[in-house]
Design a protein around this motif. Structure first.
Motif, short mmCIF file in Angstrom:
data_model
loop_
_atom_site.label_atom_id
_atom_site.label_comp_id
_atom_site.label_asym_id
_atom_site.label_seq_id
_atom_site.Cartn_x
_atom_site.Cartn_y
_atom_site.Cartn_z
N PRO A 257 52.45 37.38 59.65
CA PRO A 257 53.28 38.45 60.21
C PRO A 257 53.18 38.54 61.72
N ALA A 258 54.29 38.91 62.34
CA ALA A 258 54.29 39.31 63.74
C ALA A 258 53.82 40.77 63.79
N GLY A 259 53.69 41.30 64.99
CA GLY A 259 53.37 42.72 65.10
C GLY A 259 52.10 43.05 65.85
N LEU A 260 51.18 42.08 65.96
CA LEU A 260 49.96 42.29 66.73
C LEU A 260 49.98 41.37 67.94
N TRP A 261 49.12 41.67 68.90
CA TRP A 261 49.02 40.84 70.10
C TRP A 261 47.56 40.69 70.50
N MET A 262 47.15 39.44 70.74
CA MET A 262 45.80 39.14 71.20
C MET A 262 45.93 38.38 72.51
N ASP A 263 45.38 38.93 73.57
CA ASP A 263 45.50 38.28 74.88
C ASP A 263 44.95 36.87 74.89
N GLU A 264 43.92 36.63 74.09
CA GLU A 264 43.31 35.30 74.05
C GLU A 264 44.16 34.31 73.24
N HIS A 265 45.13 34.81 72.50
CA HIS A 265 46.03 33.95 71.72
C HIS A 265 47.47 34.43 71.89
N PRO A 266 48.05 34.28 73.08
CA PRO A 266 49.43 34.75 73.31
C PRO A 266 50.42 34.01 72.42
N ILE A 267 51.39 34.74 71.93
CA ILE A 267 52.41 34.16 71.05
C ILE A 267 53.52 33.58 71.92
N PRO A 268 53.88 32.31 71.74
CA PRO A 268 54.94 31.68 72.55
C PRO A 268 56.27 32.43 72.44
N ASP A 269 57.05 32.35 73.50
CA ASP A 269 58.34 33.03 73.57
C ASP A 269 59.41 32.19 72.87
N ILE A 270 59.74 32.56 71.63
CA ILE A 270 60.75 31.79 70.88
C ILE A 270 62.14 31.96 71.48
N PHE A 271 62.34 33.01 72.26
CA PHE A 271 63.66 33.28 72.82
C PHE A 271 63.99 32.32 73.96
N ALA A 272 62.98 31.68 74.50
CA ALA A 272 63.20 30.73 75.58
C ALA A 272 63.13 29.29 75.12
N ALA A 273 62.90 29.09 73.82
CA ALA A 273 62.69 27.74 73.30
C ALA A 273 64.03 27.06 72.98
N LEU A 274 64.08 25.76 73.24
CA LEU A 274 65.23 24.95 72.85
C LEU A 274 65.10 24.57 71.37
N PRO A 275 66.20 24.14 70.73
CA PRO A 275 66.14 23.83 69.29
C PRO A 275 65.00 22.90 68.90
N TYR A 276 64.81 21.80 69.65
CA TYR A 276 63.74 20.87 69.28
C TYR A 276 62.37 21.49 69.49
N GLN A 277 62.25 22.42 70.46
CA GLN A 277 60.98 23.09 70.69
C GLN A 277 60.67 24.07 69.56
N LEU A 278 61.70 24.70 69.01
CA LEU A 278 61.50 25.61 67.89
C LEU A 278 60.87 24.89 66.71
N ALA A 279 61.38 23.70 66.40
CA ALA A 279 60.82 22.95 65.28
C ALA A 279 59.35 22.63 65.51
N GLU A 280 58.99 22.31 66.75
CA GLU A 280 57.59 21.99 67.06
C GLU A 280 56.70 23.21 66.93
N LEU A 281 57.22 24.39 67.27
CA LEU A 281 56.45 25.62 67.15
C LEU A 281 56.31 26.09 65.71
N LEU A 282 57.35 25.87 64.92
CA LEU A 282 57.43 26.52 63.62
C LEU A 282 56.90 25.69 62.45
N PHE A 283 56.88 24.36 62.61
CA PHE A 283 56.59 23.51 61.45
C PHE A 283 55.38 22.61 61.68
N HIS A 284 54.66 22.40 60.61
CA HIS A 284 53.59 21.40 60.61
C HIS A 284 54.17 20.01 60.82
N ASP A 285 55.34 19.76 60.22
CA ASP A 285 56.07 18.50 60.37
C ASP A 285 57.37 18.81 61.10
#
Length: 260
Positions: free
Chosen positions: A120-148
């Protein structure tokens, strides 16, 4: 799964996928929406009466202008439950949907069967910032979201050839509509002070995480567990943030073992 359009008292109209029988289970999707194929829903429908609504702003669902903040999203979730005629459904939420499911369970703790939060989203940890999906290109989204990422790219695009300009345009416009809606509660960071309300949870809760999640790293599972009394954590190997799609059988097995 069959699809129906459901109207709420708020004035939204949502497409809802439905299948199966047994205890009601409502699945709330992530910021990316439901994909063309959702095999994990079919597996869950072998055990439960599954309802998978699309949020306004996604697919055929309308009324996105009526939802402005986190409270609107959570109340909309309960409005849908009411419109479907359900009582004490299990709530299962993935990523953004997990954030909303948790808010729903905090608002009406006695109206939830069991609660399963999938990365789930909803929490924030400064030591583990969540990448900005709104700035990601399509190929970058796949790299962020999938193991493969390569297989993930095919899932995200429905197999469309993004070298074709028309296909790229259609994919881009659909993605922008979805992210515009998601941005109301996720941008600039997915922190709406949910952590201050989790003490209200009374539903038995399971947290499910992919060990290879690069968007919301597994360290967040421990943070959620510490905030939700009695919560359990189950990790799924060979899965990233989109673990329901990458490991549908393991995901369904984790949920059926928890929900009973």
């Amino acid at each position: 799964m069959k699809a129906q359009l459901v109207d709420t008292r708020k004035g939204t109209r949502c497409r809802v996928l439905e299948a199966g029988s047994g205890a009601p289970l409502v699945f709330l999707h992530s910021a990316g929406g439901l994909l063309r194929d959702n095999p994990f829903l079919d597996r869950l429908a072998q055990h439960y009466h599954v309802f998978a609504p699309e949020w306004p702003g996604y697919g055929e669902s309308t009324g996105e202008e009526l939802l402005e903040d986190m409270l609107d999203f959570a109340l909309h979730g309960w409005d849908l439950v009411d419109a479907l005629g359900l009582r004490q459904p299990h709530l299962v939420g993935h990523s953004m949907g997990g954030m909303i499911a948790a808010e729903m369970a905090c608002l009406a703790p006695r109206e939830v069967g069991k609660l399963a939060l999938v990365a789930p989203a909803g929490l924030w940890m400064d030591e583990h910032p969540i990448p900005d999906i709104f700035a990601a290109l399509p190929y970058q989204l796949a790299e962020l979201l999938f193991h493969d990422p390569q297989a993930g790219q095919q899932l995200l695009t429905g197999g469309a050839d993004l070298s074709d300009m028309e296909a790229l345009k259609e994919f881009y416009l659909g993605t922008q509509r979805r992210l515009t809606m998601a941005g109301k509660i996720l941008f600039p960071i997915p922190n709406r002070r949910l952590s201050k309300r989790l003490y209200r949870l009374t539903a038995e809760t399971l947290l499910v995480w992919g060990t290879g999640d690069r968007l919301i790293v597994p360290a967040y599972a421990a943070r959620w567990k510490g905030l939700i009394p009695g919560a359990r954590v189950e990790l799924v190997d060979a899965a990233g943030h989109m673990l329901p799609y990458e490991q549908p059988e393991a995901f369904a097995r984790a949920l059926t073992g928890f929900l009973g």
